[in-house]
Design a protein around this motif. Structure first.
Motif, PDB file in Angstrom:
ATOM      1  N   SER A  63       0.813  -1.214   0.000  1.00 18.77           N
ATOM      2  CA  SER A  63       0.000   0.000   0.000  1.00 18.77           C
ATOM      3  C   SER A  63       0.848   1.266   0.000  1.00 18.77           C
ATOM      4  O   SER A  63       0.376   2.327  -0.373  1.00 18.77           O
ATOM      5  CB  SER A  63      -0.954   0.007   1.194  1.00 18.77           C
ATOM      6  OG  SER A  63      -0.216   0.010   2.402  1.00 18.77           O
ATOM      7  N   THR A  69      -2.589  -6.902  -6.225  1.00 18.44           N
ATOM      8  CA  THR A  69      -3.727  -7.796  -6.070  1.00 18.44           C
ATOM      9  C   THR A  69      -3.266  -9.231  -6.291  1.00 18.44           C
ATOM     10  O   THR A  69      -2.302  -9.466  -7.025  1.00 18.44           O
ATOM     11  CB  THR A  69      -4.872  -7.427  -7.047  1.00 18.44           C
ATOM     12  OG1 THR A  69      -6.041  -8.162  -6.692  1.00 18.44           O
ATOM     13  CG2 THR A  69      -4.508  -7.696  -8.493  1.00 18.44           C
ATOM     14  N   ARG A 114      -4.313   1.393  -8.932  1.00 13.72           N
ATOM     15  CA  ARG A 114      -5.334   0.409  -9.287  1.00 13.72           C
ATOM     16  C   ARG A 114      -5.644   0.436 -10.782  1.00 13.72           C
ATOM     17  O   ARG A 114      -5.889  -0.612 -11.389  1.00 13.72           O
ATOM     18  CB  ARG A 114      -6.600   0.647  -8.460  1.00 13.72           C
ATOM     19  CG  ARG A 114      -7.686  -0.369  -8.693  1.00 13.72           C
ATOM     20  CD  ARG A 114      -7.239  -1.766  -8.302  1.00 13.72           C
ATOM     21  NE  ARG A 114      -7.798  -2.744  -9.223  1.00 13.72           N
ATOM     22  CZ  ARG A 114      -7.872  -4.034  -8.988  1.00 13.72           C
ATOM     23  NH1 ARG A 114      -7.412  -4.534  -7.868  1.00 13.72           N
ATOM     24  NH2 ARG A 114      -8.384  -4.838  -9.876  1.00 13.72           N
ATOM     25  N   ASP A 134      -9.649 -11.644  -9.864  1.00 10.93           N
ATOM     26  CA  ASP A 134      -8.973 -10.548  -9.181  1.00 10.93           C
ATOM     27  C   ASP A 134      -9.363 -10.581  -7.705  1.00 10.93           C
ATOM     28  O   ASP A 134     -10.537 -10.446  -7.368  1.00 10.93           O
ATOM     29  CB  ASP A 134      -9.409  -9.233  -9.842  1.00 10.93           C
ATOM     30  CG  ASP A 134      -8.795  -8.001  -9.235  1.00 10.93           C
ATOM     31  OD1 ASP A 134      -7.836  -8.108  -8.448  1.00 10.93           O
ATOM     32  OD2 ASP A 134      -9.291  -6.900  -9.562  1.00 10.93           O
ATOM     33  N   LEU A 135      -8.378 -10.759  -6.834  1.00  6.32           N
ATOM     34  CA  LEU A 135      -8.626 -10.906  -5.396  1.00  6.32           C
ATOM     35  C   LEU A 135      -7.850  -9.861  -4.602  1.00  6.32           C
ATOM     36  O   LEU A 135      -6.856 -10.174  -3.938  1.00  6.32           O
ATOM     37  CB  LEU A 135      -8.233 -12.318  -4.940  1.00  6.32           C
ATOM     38  CG  LEU A 135      -8.958 -13.451  -5.655  1.00  6.32           C
ATOM     39  CD1 LEU A 135      -8.239 -14.768  -5.432  1.00  6.32           C
ATOM     40  CD2 LEU A 135     -10.402 -13.517  -5.196  1.00  6.32           C
ATOM     41  N   PRO A 136      -8.264  -8.591  -4.659  1.00  3.50           N
ATOM     42  CA  PRO A 136      -7.535  -7.561  -3.920  1.00  3.50           C
ATOM     43  C   PRO A 136      -7.636  -7.785  -2.411  1.00  3.50           C
ATOM     44  O   PRO A 136      -8.634  -8.297  -1.906  1.00  3.50           O
ATOM     45  CB  PRO A 136      -8.222  -6.258  -4.334  1.00  3.50           C
ATOM     46  CG  PRO A 136      -9.572  -6.664  -4.810  1.00  3.50           C
ATOM     47  CD  PRO A 136      -9.447  -8.069  -5.335  1.00  3.50           C
ATOM     48  N   MET A 137      -6.588  -7.399  -1.711  1.00  3.03           N
ATOM     49  CA  MET A 137      -6.554  -7.565  -0.261  1.00  3.03           C
ATOM     50  C   MET A 137      -7.546  -6.610   0.391  1.00  3.03           C
ATOM     51  O   MET A 137      -7.583  -5.423   0.073  1.00  3.03           O
ATOM     52  CB  MET A 137      -5.147  -7.291   0.273  1.00  3.03           C
ATOM     53  CG  MET A 137      -5.062  -7.528   1.749  1.00  3.03           C
ATOM     54  SD  MET A 137      -3.460  -7.307   2.566  1.00  3.03           S
ATOM     55  CE  MET A 137      -2.329  -6.885   1.324  1.00  3.03           C
ATOM     56  N   GLU A 138      -8.325  -7.160   1.305  1.00  2.49           N
ATOM     57  CA  GLU A 138      -9.261  -6.322   2.058  1.00  2.49           C
ATOM     58  C   GLU A 138      -8.696  -5.937   3.416  1.00  2.49           C
ATOM     59  O   GLU A 138      -8.955  -4.855   3.915  1.00  2.49           O
ATOM     60  CB  GLU A 138     -10.593  -7.045   2.213  1.00  2.49           C
ATOM     61  CG  GLU A 138     -11.302  -7.211   0.874  1.00  2.49           C
ATOM     62  CD  GLU A 138     -12.659  -7.862   1.017  1.00  2.49           C
ATOM     63  OE1 GLU A 138     -13.150  -7.992   2.161  1.00  2.49           O
ATOM     64  OE2 GLU A 138     -13.226  -8.226  -0.020  1.00  2.49           O
ATOM     65  N   TYR A 139      -7.958  -6.865   4.035  1.00  7.71           N
ATOM     66  CA  TYR A 139      -7.334  -6.623   5.326  1.00  7.71           C
ATOM     67  C   TYR A 139      -5.887  -7.071   5.256  1.00  7.71           C
ATOM     68  O   TYR A 139      -5.584  -8.092   4.659  1.00  7.71           O
ATOM     69  CB  TYR A 139      -8.049  -7.408   6.435  1.00  7.71           C
ATOM     70  CG  TYR A 139      -9.517  -7.072   6.546  1.00  7.71           C
ATOM     71  CD1 TYR A 139      -9.940  -5.915   7.190  1.00  7.71           C
ATOM     72  CD2 TYR A 139     -10.472  -7.907   5.982  1.00  7.71           C
ATOM     73  CE1 TYR A 139     -11.283  -5.603   7.285  1.00  7.71           C
ATOM     74  CE2 TYR A 139     -11.818  -7.602   6.062  1.00  7.71           C
ATOM     75  CZ  TYR A 139     -12.217  -6.459   6.717  1.00  7.71           C
ATOM     76  OH  TYR A 139     -13.543  -6.147   6.794  1.00  7.71           O
ATOM     77  N   SER A 140      -5.023  -6.321   5.903  1.00 11.58           N
ATOM     78  CA  SER A 140      -3.603  -6.657   5.913  1.00 11.58           C
ATOM     79  C   SER A 140      -3.223  -7.288   7.241  1.00 11.58           C
ATOM     80  O   SER A 140      -3.553  -6.767   8.303  1.00 11.58           O
ATOM     81  CB  SER A 140      -2.780  -5.382   5.702  1.00 11.58           C
ATOM     82  OG  SER A 140      -1.413  -5.660   5.776  1.00 11.58           O
TER      83      SER A 140
END
Length: 153
Positions: A63, A69, A114, A134-140
Protein backbone atom coordinates in the motif's frame (compact mmCIF):
# COMPACT_ATOMS: atom_id res chain seq x y z
CA UNK A 1 18.00 -33.02 2.10
CA UNK A 2 21.77 -33.13 2.42
CA UNK A 3 23.47 -31.46 5.34
CA UNK A 4 23.93 -27.72 5.07
CA UNK A 5 27.42 -26.26 5.00
CA UNK A 6 28.09 -24.25 8.19
CA UNK A 7 28.18 -20.95 6.29
CA UNK A 8 24.93 -21.81 4.47
CA UNK A 9 23.22 -22.46 7.81
CA UNK A 10 24.54 -19.22 9.36
CA UNK A 11 23.52 -17.24 6.29
CA UNK A 12 19.94 -18.56 6.39
CA UNK A 13 19.62 -18.10 10.15
CA UNK A 14 20.98 -14.53 10.11
CA UNK A 15 19.42 -13.13 6.94
CA UNK A 16 15.92 -14.57 6.64
CA UNK A 17 15.02 -11.07 7.83
CA UNK A 18 16.88 -7.81 7.84
CA UNK A 19 19.07 -7.83 4.76
CA UNK A 20 21.33 -4.76 4.87
CA UNK A 21 20.02 -1.72 3.04
CA UNK A 22 23.22 -0.31 1.62
CA UNK A 23 25.15 0.03 -1.65
CA UNK A 24 26.98 -3.30 -1.11
CA UNK A 25 24.61 -5.60 0.80
CA UNK A 26 26.51 -8.82 0.05
CA UNK A 27 29.72 -7.32 1.39
CA UNK A 28 27.89 -6.18 4.54
CA UNK A 29 26.37 -9.65 4.94
CA UNK A 30 29.79 -11.26 4.54
CA UNK A 31 31.28 -8.95 7.16
CA UNK A 32 28.46 -9.79 9.58
CA UNK A 33 29.13 -13.51 9.05
CA UNK A 34 32.92 -13.18 9.22
CA UNK A 35 33.60 -14.47 5.71
CA UNK A 36 34.60 -13.08 2.32
CA UNK A 37 32.06 -11.68 -0.09
CA UNK A 38 33.02 -14.44 -2.56
CA UNK A 39 32.34 -17.12 0.07
CA UNK A 40 28.95 -15.57 0.74
CA UNK A 41 28.11 -15.51 -2.99
CA UNK A 42 29.24 -19.14 -3.31
CA UNK A 43 26.95 -20.04 -0.42
CA UNK A 44 23.99 -18.33 -2.09
CA UNK A 45 24.71 -20.21 -5.33
CA UNK A 46 24.89 -23.53 -3.43
CA UNK A 47 21.58 -22.85 -1.72
CA UNK A 48 19.96 -21.89 -5.01
CA UNK A 49 21.31 -25.02 -6.76
CA UNK A 50 19.75 -27.15 -4.00
CA UNK A 51 16.42 -25.33 -4.37
CA UNK A 52 16.85 -24.18 -0.76
CA UNK A 53 16.74 -20.57 -1.91
CA UNK A 54 14.29 -19.19 -4.42
CA UNK A 55 14.59 -15.44 -4.03
CA UNK A 56 16.66 -12.68 -2.48
CA UNK A 57 14.99 -9.33 -2.27
CA UNK A 58 12.81 -6.97 -0.34
CA UNK A 59 9.19 -7.42 0.64
CA UNK A 60 7.46 -4.09 0.36
CA UNK A 61 4.37 -2.87 2.12
CA UNK A 62 2.30 -2.83 -1.05
CA UNK A 63 0.00 0.00 0.00
CA UNK A 64 3.02 2.30 0.35
CA UNK A 65 4.60 1.31 -2.94
CA UNK A 66 1.55 1.43 -5.20
CA UNK A 67 -1.13 -1.20 -5.65
CA UNK A 68 -1.26 -4.97 -5.78
CA UNK A 69 -3.73 -7.80 -6.07
CA UNK A 70 -3.73 -11.57 -5.90
CA UNK A 71 -4.77 -13.11 -9.20
CA UNK A 72 -5.88 -16.63 -10.05
CA UNK A 73 -6.33 -18.24 -13.45
CA UNK A 74 -8.11 -21.47 -14.33
CA UNK A 75 -5.68 -22.81 -16.92
CA UNK A 76 -6.31 -26.00 -18.90
CA UNK A 77 -3.71 -28.57 -17.77
CA UNK A 78 -2.18 -28.86 -21.23
CA UNK A 79 -1.53 -25.08 -21.30
CA UNK A 80 -0.34 -24.61 -17.72
CA UNK A 81 3.42 -24.50 -18.40
CA UNK A 82 3.00 -22.20 -21.40
CA UNK A 83 0.66 -19.79 -19.59
CA UNK A 84 2.80 -19.78 -16.43
CA UNK A 85 5.89 -18.93 -18.48
CA UNK A 86 4.02 -16.13 -20.24
CA UNK A 87 2.67 -14.70 -16.98
CA UNK A 88 6.17 -14.77 -15.47
CA UNK A 89 7.40 -12.52 -18.29
CA UNK A 90 5.37 -9.61 -16.93
CA UNK A 91 7.69 -7.53 -14.72
CA UNK A 92 4.68 -6.64 -12.56
CA UNK A 93 4.16 -10.32 -11.59
CA UNK A 94 5.69 -12.07 -8.62
CA UNK A 95 4.97 -15.19 -6.57
CA UNK A 96 3.69 -17.04 -9.64
CA UNK A 97 2.84 -20.59 -8.57
CA UNK A 98 0.69 -23.63 -9.34
CA UNK A 99 -2.10 -24.81 -7.03
CA UNK A 100 -4.18 -27.95 -6.95
CA UNK A 101 -7.54 -26.33 -7.66
CA UNK A 102 -9.75 -25.37 -10.60
CA UNK A 103 -7.94 -22.03 -10.32
CA UNK A 104 -4.52 -23.61 -10.73
CA UNK A 105 -2.22 -20.63 -11.41
CA UNK A 106 -1.87 -17.90 -8.79
CA UNK A 107 0.30 -14.79 -8.77
CA UNK A 108 0.61 -11.32 -7.29
CA UNK A 109 0.28 -8.40 -9.66
CA UNK A 110 1.76 -5.02 -8.66
CA UNK A 111 1.62 -1.57 -10.20
CA UNK A 112 1.70 2.13 -9.38
CA UNK A 113 -2.09 2.35 -8.92
CA UNK A 114 -5.33 0.41 -9.29
CA UNK A 115 -5.92 1.70 -12.83
CA UNK A 116 -2.60 0.14 -13.89
CA UNK A 117 -3.64 -3.19 -12.38
CA UNK A 118 -6.94 -3.07 -14.26
CA UNK A 119 -5.08 -2.46 -17.54
CA UNK A 120 -2.71 -5.35 -16.80
CA UNK A 121 -5.58 -7.68 -15.92
CA UNK A 122 -7.27 -6.83 -19.22
CA UNK A 123 -3.97 -7.39 -21.08
CA UNK A 124 -3.46 -10.75 -19.38
CA UNK A 125 -6.99 -11.81 -20.32
CA UNK A 126 -6.42 -10.79 -23.95
CA UNK A 127 -2.97 -12.39 -23.99
CA UNK A 128 -4.02 -15.74 -22.49
CA UNK A 129 -7.69 -15.95 -23.41
CA UNK A 130 -8.37 -16.68 -19.72
CA UNK A 131 -10.42 -14.52 -17.34
CA UNK A 132 -8.35 -13.52 -14.30
CA UNK A 133 -9.94 -13.82 -10.88
CA UNK A 134 -8.97 -10.55 -9.18
CA UNK A 135 -8.63 -10.91 -5.40
CA UNK A 136 -7.53 -7.56 -3.92
CA UNK A 137 -6.55 -7.56 -0.26
CA UNK A 138 -9.26 -6.32 2.06
CA UNK A 139 -7.33 -6.62 5.33
CA UNK A 140 -3.60 -6.66 5.91
CA UNK A 141 -2.02 -9.13 8.33
CA UNK A 142 1.69 -8.93 9.11
CA UNK A 143 3.18 -12.40 9.45
CA UNK A 144 6.92 -12.29 9.91
CA UNK A 145 7.61 -15.84 8.80
CA UNK A 146 11.01 -17.36 9.39
CA UNK A 147 12.29 -20.86 10.07
CA UNK A 148 14.86 -21.98 12.59
CA UNK A 149 17.41 -24.49 11.35
CA UNK A 150 18.33 -25.57 14.87
CA UNK A 151 16.92 -29.11 14.60
CA UNK A 152 17.91 -29.80 11.00
CA UNK A 153 20.86 -32.12 10.31
Amino acid sequence: MDRLEPLDRRLIERFQHGMPLCAEPYRAMAEALGCSEQALLDSLRRLQARDALSRIGPVFEHSRAGASTLVALAVPAERLEQVAARISQYPEVNHNYRREHAYNLWFVLTGPDRASLDRLLAEIETDTGLAPLDLPMEYSYRIDLGFSLENLP
